[in-house]
Design an enzyme around this catalytic site. Structure first.
Site, PDB file in Angstrom:
ATOM      1  N   LYS A 173      57.578 -22.189   4.709  1.00 32.55           N
ATOM      2  CA  LYS A 173      58.653 -22.310   4.185  1.00 32.55           C
ATOM      3  C   LYS A 173      59.182 -20.878   4.566  1.00 32.55           C
ATOM      4  O   LYS A 173      59.322 -19.496   3.270  1.00 32.55           O
ATOM      5  CB  LYS A 173      58.426 -22.840   2.963  1.00 32.55           C
ATOM      6  CG  LYS A 173      59.043 -23.652   2.639  1.00 32.55           C
ATOM      7  CD  LYS A 173      61.003 -22.877   2.268  1.00 32.55           C
ATOM      8  CE  LYS A 173      60.845 -22.058   0.433  1.00 32.55           C
ATOM      9  NZ  LYS A 173      62.352 -21.620   1.034  1.00 32.55           N
ATOM     10  N   GLU A 248      52.263 -11.099  -2.606  1.00 31.66           N
ATOM     11  CA  GLU A 248      52.872 -10.407  -2.392  1.00 31.66           C
ATOM     12  C   GLU A 248      54.116  -9.707  -3.793  1.00 31.66           C
ATOM     13  O   GLU A 248      54.641 -10.593  -3.008  1.00 31.66           O
ATOM     14  CB  GLU A 248      53.111  -9.253  -1.218  1.00 31.66           C
ATOM     15  CG  GLU A 248      51.966 -10.460  -0.748  1.00 31.66           C
ATOM     16  CD  GLU A 248      51.166  -8.675  -0.293  1.00 31.66           C
ATOM     17  OE1 GLU A 248      51.704  -7.829  -1.122  1.00 31.66           O
ATOM     18  OE2 GLU A 248      49.942  -8.694   0.504  1.00 31.66           O
ATOM     19  N   CYS A 282      60.574  -3.904  -0.279  1.00 33.90           N
ATOM     20  CA  CYS A 282      59.884  -4.324  -1.112  1.00 33.90           C
ATOM     21  C   CYS A 282      58.885  -3.134  -1.762  1.00 33.90           C
ATOM     22  O   CYS A 282      58.924  -2.848  -2.729  1.00 33.90           O
ATOM     23  CB  CYS A 282      59.047  -5.478  -1.307  1.00 33.90           C
ATOM     24  SG  CYS A 282      57.210  -4.882   0.644  1.00 33.90           S
ATOM     25  N   GLU A 381      63.444  -3.912 -10.771  1.00 34.43           N
ATOM     26  CA  GLU A 381      63.678  -3.516  -8.752  1.00 34.43           C
ATOM     27  C   GLU A 381      65.066  -4.174  -9.037  1.00 34.43           C
ATOM     28  O   GLU A 381      65.502  -5.397  -9.543  1.00 34.43           O
ATOM     29  CB  GLU A 381      62.688  -4.543  -8.356  1.00 34.43           C
ATOM     30  CG  GLU A 381      62.411  -4.671  -7.524  1.00 34.43           C
ATOM     31  CD  GLU A 381      61.607  -5.822  -6.757  1.00 34.43           C
ATOM     32  OE1 GLU A 381      62.094  -6.935  -6.715  1.00 34.43           O
ATOM     33  OE2 GLU A 381      61.210  -5.646  -5.856  1.00 34.43           O
TER      34      GLU A 381
HETATM   35  P1  NAD Z   1      61.701 -14.854  -3.981  1.00 32.66           P
HETATM   36  O1  NAD Z   1      61.070 -14.612  -4.952  1.00 32.66           O
HETATM   37  O2  NAD Z   1      63.510 -15.608  -4.731  1.00 32.66           O
HETATM   38  O3  NAD Z   1      61.491 -16.435  -3.373  1.00 32.66           O
HETATM   39  C1  NAD Z   1      60.874 -15.913  -1.732  1.00 32.66           C
HETATM   40  C2  NAD Z   1      60.351 -17.348  -1.556  1.00 32.66           C
HETATM   41  O4  NAD Z   1      59.907 -18.077  -2.612  1.00 32.66           O
HETATM   42  C3  NAD Z   1      61.742 -18.573  -1.104  1.00 32.66           C
HETATM   43  O5  NAD Z   1      61.289 -19.092   0.153  1.00 32.66           O
HETATM   44  C4  NAD Z   1      61.873 -19.396  -1.743  1.00 32.66           C
HETATM   45  O6  NAD Z   1      62.985 -20.132  -1.183  1.00 32.66           O
HETATM   46  C5  NAD Z   1      60.895 -19.491  -2.296  1.00 32.66           C
HETATM   47  N1  NAD Z   1      60.985 -19.922  -3.179  1.00 32.66           N
HETATM   48  C6  NAD Z   1      61.727 -19.940  -4.336  1.00 32.66           C
HETATM   49  N2  NAD Z   1      61.632 -20.772  -5.743  1.00 32.66           N
HETATM   50  C7  NAD Z   1      60.127 -20.890  -5.419  1.00 32.66           C
HETATM   51  C8  NAD Z   1      59.621 -21.669  -5.960  1.00 32.66           C
HETATM   52  N3  NAD Z   1      59.824 -22.761  -7.804  1.00 32.66           N
HETATM   53  N4  NAD Z   1      57.963 -22.479  -5.691  1.00 32.66           N
HETATM   54  C9  NAD Z   1      57.841 -22.275  -4.149  1.00 32.66           C
HETATM   55  N5  NAD Z   1      58.572 -21.294  -3.512  1.00 32.66           N
HETATM   56  C10 NAD Z   1      59.594 -21.133  -4.271  1.00 32.66           C
HETATM   57  O7  NAD Z   1      62.025 -14.139  -3.697  1.00 32.66           O
HETATM   58  P2  NAD Z   1      63.001 -13.482  -2.068  1.00 32.66           P
HETATM   59  O8  NAD Z   1      65.041 -13.341  -3.488  1.00 32.66           O
HETATM   60  O9  NAD Z   1      63.526 -14.482  -1.438  1.00 32.66           O
HETATM   61  O10 NAD Z   1      62.822 -11.890  -1.988  1.00 32.66           O
HETATM   62  C11 NAD Z   1      62.688 -10.557  -3.204  1.00 32.66           C
HETATM   63  C12 NAD Z   1      61.696 -10.699  -3.932  1.00 32.66           C
HETATM   64  O11 NAD Z   1      60.525 -10.807  -2.265  1.00 32.66           O
HETATM   65  C13 NAD Z   1      61.598  -9.145  -4.025  1.00 32.66           C
HETATM   66  O12 NAD Z   1      61.302  -9.300  -5.319  1.00 32.66           O
HETATM   67  C14 NAD Z   1      60.239  -8.192  -3.183  1.00 32.66           C
HETATM   68  O13 NAD Z   1      60.247  -7.205  -3.958  1.00 32.66           O
HETATM   69  C15 NAD Z   1      59.830  -9.102  -2.726  1.00 32.66           C
HETATM   70  N6  NAD Z   1      58.939  -8.890  -1.746  1.00 32.66           N
HETATM   71  C16 NAD Z   1      58.066  -8.736  -1.867  1.00 32.66           C
HETATM   72  C17 NAD Z   1      56.418  -7.798  -0.773  1.00 32.66           C
HETATM   73  C18 NAD Z   1      55.330  -7.419  -0.879  1.00 32.66           C
HETATM   74  O14 NAD Z   1      54.706  -7.663   0.433  1.00 32.66           O
HETATM   75  N7  NAD Z   1      55.298  -7.184  -2.283  1.00 32.66           N
HETATM   76  C19 NAD Z   1      57.267  -7.645   0.253  1.00 32.66           C
HETATM   77  C20 NAD Z   1      59.122  -8.144   0.851  1.00 32.66           C
HETATM   78  C21 NAD Z   1      59.316  -9.096  -0.811  1.00 32.66           C
END
Ligand code: NAD
Length: 477
Positions: A173, A248, A282, A381
């Site tokens: 997804k 992550e 991240c 963040e």
């Molecule tokens: P997000 O959590 O909003 O979304 C991430 C993914 O989860 C997307 O595909 C989104 O559609 C999905 N999602 C959202 N709500 C959901 C739910 N209720 N159930 C299942 N899936 C759901 O994050 P974002 O805004 O897309 O990305 C930014 C975040 O990702 C930041 O906090 C960043 O630090 C983190 N990040 C972490 C790493 C790592 O390796 N630790 C790497 C990249 C980004």
């Protein structure tokens, strides 16, 4: 450009018939109308992955042949690198040179895990009694991979490659903002010879498609990268079906400059640590901790460099700062800049939204000096090109400030003192510590978090293990 759902090696519209527009954040143009998957489509994709997983064809495929499929996928991706990089830049807004690096890393990741496929072994166990006991490593089953928008192709490969290498099948997804390279990958999966159902791609909203994947009883594991908030929700929701979960999550990583560092290198490292990927990384070094003796010097040089880092057309080879992924993200970052000013930090570079050719969701490279623990720009963040600079008196205070965060994803340490470097690396509670460098990744190097940055590791052999179950077999002799 592929815009339908990829399920069972075939393309189909969403069951609901819904589509949504995917935007180029640098030009505000609509790039494509993509099928919007929801629970019904996730169910179809999971059934497809399950059927593939249980099939004699997949179960009978030798690990070496499975590795061969991944080698082929890596080769095909390498051949199409230009198309993938351009598409990623259009969809995400990052400079083209960064997208090229992303694609190269994805190729490396598929190759690295291709090589692991036939090297996953169990152990023989020295148990008491007349037994021959051993362990088998078996694939965990159907994996739901959920990834964010900052490194769409690359982070997908961090999940897909070890999952397939371990013998799992996958439903991916992608983030709803950036589904295009994941869909293009579907074409390569077919060309590489992956059997129908081994890899499925269902774009859609997190709360619909993502949540359905997390809840689905036929999914054995969720491999998630995204925000801490959604990660917490996934962990709670996964309890219902006792799914395996790796998370992550977010970060607020300290980049620590000691007075004895090579300051020119440290300032360059501080700059790329926060501004690479527009700060939508991240592991971004978003808290710069500088030893008092060199504070003024470092901030002056850094502010000068940040002012020169003008937002530009992501396709221009000289651009080093692209567009943020969406207007929503731009607004979020600007609200943090406003909070930084309100809370009394000193703005020494940037601070404004920007446009290129009159369009786009850009934000200037921004540096706040005089930041203190307790300010929003220090504690939360931001996920944008905004750096908070704090200063410290000595090593003990530096370490204390570095660890004063709910997160624990990464850190940087700049010093010429080798003993101090190792001491500080050990004292920091984070999954990755870069010494005299920042933001380096390799498929062989595990990556993941401590504390609220999550648990489990992507990359390395550690990731592979999380896609397997261990079975112990006792044979009476
Ligand atoms: P997000 O959590 O909003 O979304 C991430 C993914 O989860 C997307 O595909 C989104 O559609 C999905 N999602 C959202 N709500 C959901 C739910 N209720 N159930 C299942 N899936 C759901 O994050 P974002 O805004 O897309 O990305 C930014 C975040 O990702 C930041 O906090 C960043 O630090 C983190 N990040 C972490 C790493 C790592 O390796 N630790 C790497 C990249 C980004």
């Amino acid at each position: 450009m592929r815009t339908d759902l990829f399920i069972g090696n075939a393309w189909r519209p969403a069951a609901s018939g819904k589509r949504y527009g995917v935007i180029n954040p640098a030009t505000e143009e609509c790039l494509a109308e993509v099928a919007e998957g929801d629970a019904a489509d996730i169910d179809a994709a999971v059934q497809s992955a399950r059927t593939c997983f249980d099939s004699p064809d997949w179960q009978g495929l030798s690990p070496r042949k499975r590795g061969g499929l991944l080698f082929r996928l890596a080769d095909l991706l390498e051949q199409r690198a230009k198309d993938f990089a351009e598409l990623e830049t259009r969809n995400n807004g990052k400079p083209l040179f960064e997208s090229r690096i992303d694609v190269a890393m994805a190729v490396q990741t598929y190759r690295y895990y291709a090589g692991w496929a036939d090297k996953l072994t169990g152990d023989t166990l020295p148990v008491d009694g007349p037994f021959f006991a051993y362990t088998l490593r078996e694939p965990v089953g159907v994996v739901g991979a959920i990834v964010p928008w900052n490194f769409p192709l690359n982070l997908a490969s961090w999940k897909i490659a070890p999952a397939l290498a371990a013998g799992c099948t996958v439903v991916l997804k992608p983030a709803h903002e950036t589904p295009l390279t994941a869909l293009l990958l579907g074409d390569l999966a077919v060309e590489a010879g992956l059997p129908p159902g081994a890899l499925n791609v269902v774009p859609g909203m997190g709360a619909a498609a993502g949540a359905a994947l997390v809840r689905h009883p036929q999914v054995d594991k969720i491999a998630f990268t995204g925000s801490t908030e959604v990660g917490q929700w996934i962990m709670r929701e996964a309890a219902g079906t006792v799914k395996r979960v790796t998370l992550e999550l977010g970060g607020k990583s300290p980049n620590i400059i000691f007075a004895d560092a090579d300051l020119a290198a440290a300032v360059r490292g501080a700059q790329t640590g926060i501004f690479y990927g527009k700060g939508e990384v991240c592991a971004a070094g978003s808290r710069l901790l500088v030893e008092k003796a060199v504070h003024d010097q470092v901030v002056e040089q850094l502010a000068e460099r940040a002012k020169k880092l003008a937002p530009g057309d992501p396709f221009d080879k000289n651009t080093r700062l692209g567009a943020l992924v969406s207007q929503r993200q731009q607004q979020k970052v600007l609200s943090y800049i406003a909070a930084g000013k309100k809370e009394g930090a000193a703005l020494v570079a940037g601070g404004n939204p920007a446009q290129v050719n009159g369009k786009g969701y850009f934000v200037e490279a921004t540096v706040f000096d005089g930041a203190r623990a307790g300010m929003k720009i220090v504690d939360e963040e931001i996920f944008g090109p905004v750096l908070a600079v704090l200063s410290f008196e000595d090593e003990a205070e530096g370490i204390r400030l570095a660890n004063r965060t709910m997160y624990g994803l990464a850190a940087g340490v700049w010093t010429k003192d080798v003993q101090k470097a190792h001491r500080v690396a050990r004292a920091i509670k984070a999954g990755t510590v870069w010494v005299n460098s920042y933001n380096f990744y390799d498929a062989a190097a595990p990556f993941g978090g401590y504390k609220f940055s999550g648990f489990g590791r992507d990359l390395g052999k550690e990731a592979l293990e999380s896609y397997t179950e261990v079975k112990t077999v006792w044979v009476a002799l």
